[in-house]
Design a protein around this motif. Structure first.
Motif, PDB file in Angstrom:
ATOM      1  N   CYS A 179      -5.558  -7.729  -5.128  1.00 34.69           N
ATOM      2  CA  CYS A 179      -4.490  -6.723  -5.227  1.00 34.69           C
ATOM      3  C   CYS A 179      -3.504  -7.108  -6.319  1.00 34.69           C
ATOM      4  CB  CYS A 179      -3.774  -6.591  -3.887  1.00 34.69           C
ATOM      5  SG  CYS A 179      -4.840  -5.975  -2.579  1.00 34.69           S
ATOM      6  N   GLU A 180      -3.203  -8.419  -6.423  1.00 28.76           N
ATOM      7  CA  GLU A 180      -2.265  -8.862  -7.450  1.00 28.76           C
ATOM      8  C   GLU A 180      -2.818  -8.572  -8.841  1.00 28.76           C
ATOM      9  OE1 GLU A 180      -1.406 -10.573  -3.694  1.00 28.76           O
ATOM     10  OE2 GLU A 180      -3.241 -10.679  -4.877  1.00 28.76           O
ATOM     11  N   ALA A 181      -4.137  -8.841  -9.015  1.00 30.38           N
ATOM     12  CA  ALA A 181      -4.754  -8.568 -10.312  1.00 30.38           C
ATOM     13  C   ALA A 181      -4.722  -7.078 -10.624  1.00 30.38           C
ATOM     14  CB  ALA A 181      -6.188  -9.081 -10.336  1.00 30.38           C
ATOM     15  N   ILE A 199      -3.883  -0.001   5.028  1.00 31.19           N
ATOM     16  CA  ILE A 199      -4.962   0.740   4.376  1.00 31.19           C
ATOM     17  C   ILE A 199      -5.386   0.028   3.102  1.00 31.19           C
ATOM     18  CG2 ILE A 199      -5.668   2.950   3.410  1.00 31.19           C
ATOM     19  CD1 ILE A 199      -3.658   4.273   5.194  1.00 31.19           C
ATOM     20  N   ARG A 200      -6.695  -0.129   2.950  1.00 30.29           N
ATOM     21  CA  ARG A 200      -7.273  -0.842   1.808  1.00 30.29           C
ATOM     22  C   ARG A 200      -8.390   0.021   1.212  1.00 30.29           C
ATOM     23  NH1 ARG A 200     -11.552  -4.625   0.759  1.00 30.29           N
ATOM     24  NH2 ARG A 200     -10.866  -6.427  -0.502  1.00 30.29           N
ATOM     25  N   LEU A 228     -13.042   2.715   2.057  1.00 26.06           N
ATOM     26  CA  LEU A 228     -11.678   2.662   2.570  1.00 26.06           C
ATOM     27  C   LEU A 228     -11.700   2.051   3.967  1.00 26.06           C
ATOM     28  CD1 LEU A 228      -8.809   4.563   1.712  1.00 26.06           C
ATOM     29  CD2 LEU A 228      -9.266   4.971   4.125  1.00 26.06           C
ATOM     30  N   SER A 229     -10.713   1.216   4.242  1.00 25.37           N
ATOM     31  CA  SER A 229     -10.569   0.593   5.559  1.00 25.37           C
ATOM     32  C   SER A 229      -9.163   0.858   6.081  1.00 25.37           C
ATOM     33  CB  SER A 229     -10.819  -0.910   5.485  1.00 25.37           C
ATOM     34  OG  SER A 229     -12.117  -1.187   5.001  1.00 25.37           O
ATOM     35  N   ILE A 230      -9.059   1.082   7.376  1.00 23.84           N
ATOM     36  CA  ILE A 230      -7.768   1.297   8.031  1.00 23.84           C
ATOM     37  C   ILE A 230      -7.633   0.275   9.143  1.00 23.84           C
ATOM     38  CG2 ILE A 230      -6.314   2.925   9.305  1.00 23.84           C
ATOM     39  CD1 ILE A 230      -7.857   5.195   7.979  1.00 23.84           C
ATOM     40  N   LEU A 243      -4.536   5.990  -2.919  1.00 22.91           N
ATOM     41  CA  LEU A 243      -5.273   4.742  -3.126  1.00 22.91           C
ATOM     42  C   LEU A 243      -6.665   4.990  -3.694  1.00 22.91           C
ATOM     43  CD1 LEU A 243      -4.342   2.531  -0.032  1.00 22.91           C
ATOM     44  CD2 LEU A 243      -3.175   2.809  -2.217  1.00 22.91           C
ATOM     45  N   VAL A 244      -7.330   6.040  -3.234  1.00 23.46           N
ATOM     46  CA  VAL A 244      -8.643   6.366  -3.799  1.00 23.46           C
ATOM     47  C   VAL A 244      -8.505   6.689  -5.285  1.00 23.46           C
ATOM     48  CG1 VAL A 244     -10.530   8.044  -3.787  1.00 23.46           C
ATOM     49  CG2 VAL A 244      -9.689   7.106  -1.640  1.00 23.46           C
TER      50      VAL A 244
END
Length: 455
Positions: free
Chosen positions: A4-6, A28-29, A69-71, A110-111
């Motif tokens: 995420c940082e990158a 959410i990822r 996607l993950s929740i 996010l998508v």
């Protein structure tokens, strides 16, 4: 995968022709992977219609795309909505849908971000080989009554234009939902995708009354424009595999007409090489403007065409024009066959005199024809002007195509109808040629998210 940082620093993990990115917000990822000309991968955004739209990027952009996607640490499944299923979803009011779906906006954002970053990584290799003259790529994609336009230029300064609203005409303000997909968030997704992808992006509705078709045509148009841009940056290699000649012929005899048609889409020899005798056109119908329309269309499509007709022109031109167009369309459908391996879609514009016309063609197997040509005269070169649209519509319907004709500039004064007719024929031919080209990268597969074209 990139951390995420990158991702926040604008760094995307990739190998040549691929890119991947991960973005997170709270629980959410979203993880996205794109491989240029790569294999099909599963997509699970938690919103089934959004998965279907990503499939359009895969099929029409020739991209391997995987979005997961993950929740709360639980991965979404490709055919399952994250909040509602079955009868509960179908019975819910718009207000109840909005209340039951707390993550929709975040999912669209996010998508868009993850997909845009992964696309940028996948495009980097092609862009590194691009000529200095690389410019914008534009594509218009039809879906039945809808047509949308996409413009992509990844090396241009940042620019985003978007105009799809309203999403349909019923209700008058447009639809708010397509299944469990909230149409208002379409703009948000594309904004975030553009922010991560960069460059110039324009997504514009040219016409359309159906929300599903407007959104799907937009994803197709973007995919095709991006594909054209990448191919212009680094032209593809390879030649089409040898195949049986694509030819069609029809004989038609009625009380009113006796017609013979033969056409061939490919040059003699079947190897795709250009030859002086590649385009031999002879059209004799007894109706001068009809002869010109068919000859111009065949010439610009680079196909061989022979048409002869003995019709009841002593009565009027109607039966000859209609029956010839039907026979040519049926011959074209025969020559195209299953359309496997074809590029499938094309758009082009052409001029005659002061007239300029754009034609968008899809070898869809879903016959549909729309036009906004302003034909104000009664006669033109031996044919009733009302028959101009009838000829193009009859040809289109019998060729099993979707075709949209867009008038960009009208003809002028006497002869305006003939100018518009010839400009349309030329643009139709150019677009048809784009559609009919065999792309060896498709390996004989159909350019469709379904895997086949509608019967």
């Amino acid at each position: 995968m990139a951390s995420c940082e990158a991702m926040r620093e604008g760094k995307v993990a990739r190998t040549a022709g691929s890119g991947s990115a991960v973005v997170e917000r709270g629980a959410i990822r979203c993880e996205a992977t794109v491989v240029d000309l790569g294999p099909k991968m599963p997509n699970a955004t938690g919103i089934c219609f959004l998965n279907h739209m990503i499939d359009q990027l895969v099929s029409h952009g020739q991209l391997g795309i995987g979005v997961q996607l993950s929740i709360g640490g639980v991965p979404c499944e490709p055919e399952v909505d994250y909040a509602l299923q079955g009868a509960a979803a179908r019975a819910a009011t718009p207000e109840a849908l909005a209340h039951a779906r707390p993550h929709d906006q975040t999912i669209f954002e996010l998508v868009g971000e993850a997909l845009g970053a992964a696309l940028r990584g996948a495009a980097a290799d092609a862009l590194s080989h691009a000529p200095a003259t690389l410019g914008a790529s534009r594509f218009c994609a039809p879906l039945d009554e809808a047509v949308t336009e996409a413009v992509v230029d990844l090396r241009a300064a940042s620019h985003f234009a978007f105009s799809l609203e309203p999403y349909g005409t019923i209700p008058p303000a447009g639809r708010e939902w397509i299944g469990l997909y909230r149409t208002a968030y379409t703009r948000l997704l594309w904004q975030r995708l553009h922010g991560a992808l960069g460059g110039r992006m324009e997504l514009l509705k040219l016409r359309g009354a159906n929300a599903h078709h407007i959104v799907e045509a937009t994803f197709k148009a973007f995919a095709r424009a991006l594909r054209a841009h990448l191919d212009a940056a680094r032209p593809p290699h390879g030649t089409p595999p040898s195949a049986a000649p694509r030819e069609g012929a029809r004989s038609r005899r009625t009380k009113e007409t006796s017609i013979s048609v033969a056409l061939a889409l490919d040059p003699p020899g079947g190897d795709g090489a250009a030859r002086e005798d590649a385009c031999v056109v002879t059209v004799r119908t007894g109706v001068s403007l009809l002869d010109r329309i068919l000859a111009e269309l065949a010439t610009y499509a680079q196909m061989r065409l022979a048409v002869s007709c003995d019709g009841d022109v002593h009565i009027d031109d109607h039966h000859t024009a209609e029956d010839v167009a039907i026979a040519v369309g049926q011959s074209l459908a025969d020559a195209l066959g299953t359309k496997a391996g074809c590029n499938r879609m094309g758009s082009a514009d052409a001029c005659e005199g002061r007239a300029r016309v754009e034609v968008v063609v899809d070898l869809s197997n879903r016959p549909h024809f729309e036009s906004d040509l302003e034909l104000r005269e009664e006669w033109a070169d031996g044919m009733a002007c009302e028959m101009v649209l009838h000829v193009f519509a009859s040809l289109t319907t019998n060729a099993l195509c979707t075709v949209h004709v867009v008038q960009r500039a009208a003809g002028d004064g006497d002869g305006a109808c003939a100018e518009l007719a010839i400009a349309t024929a030329r643009a139709y031919g150019l677009a048809l040629r784009q559609c009919a080209v065999i792309d060896p990268r498709r390996a004989g597969l159909t350019a469709s998210s379904k895997g086949t074209l509608s019967a």
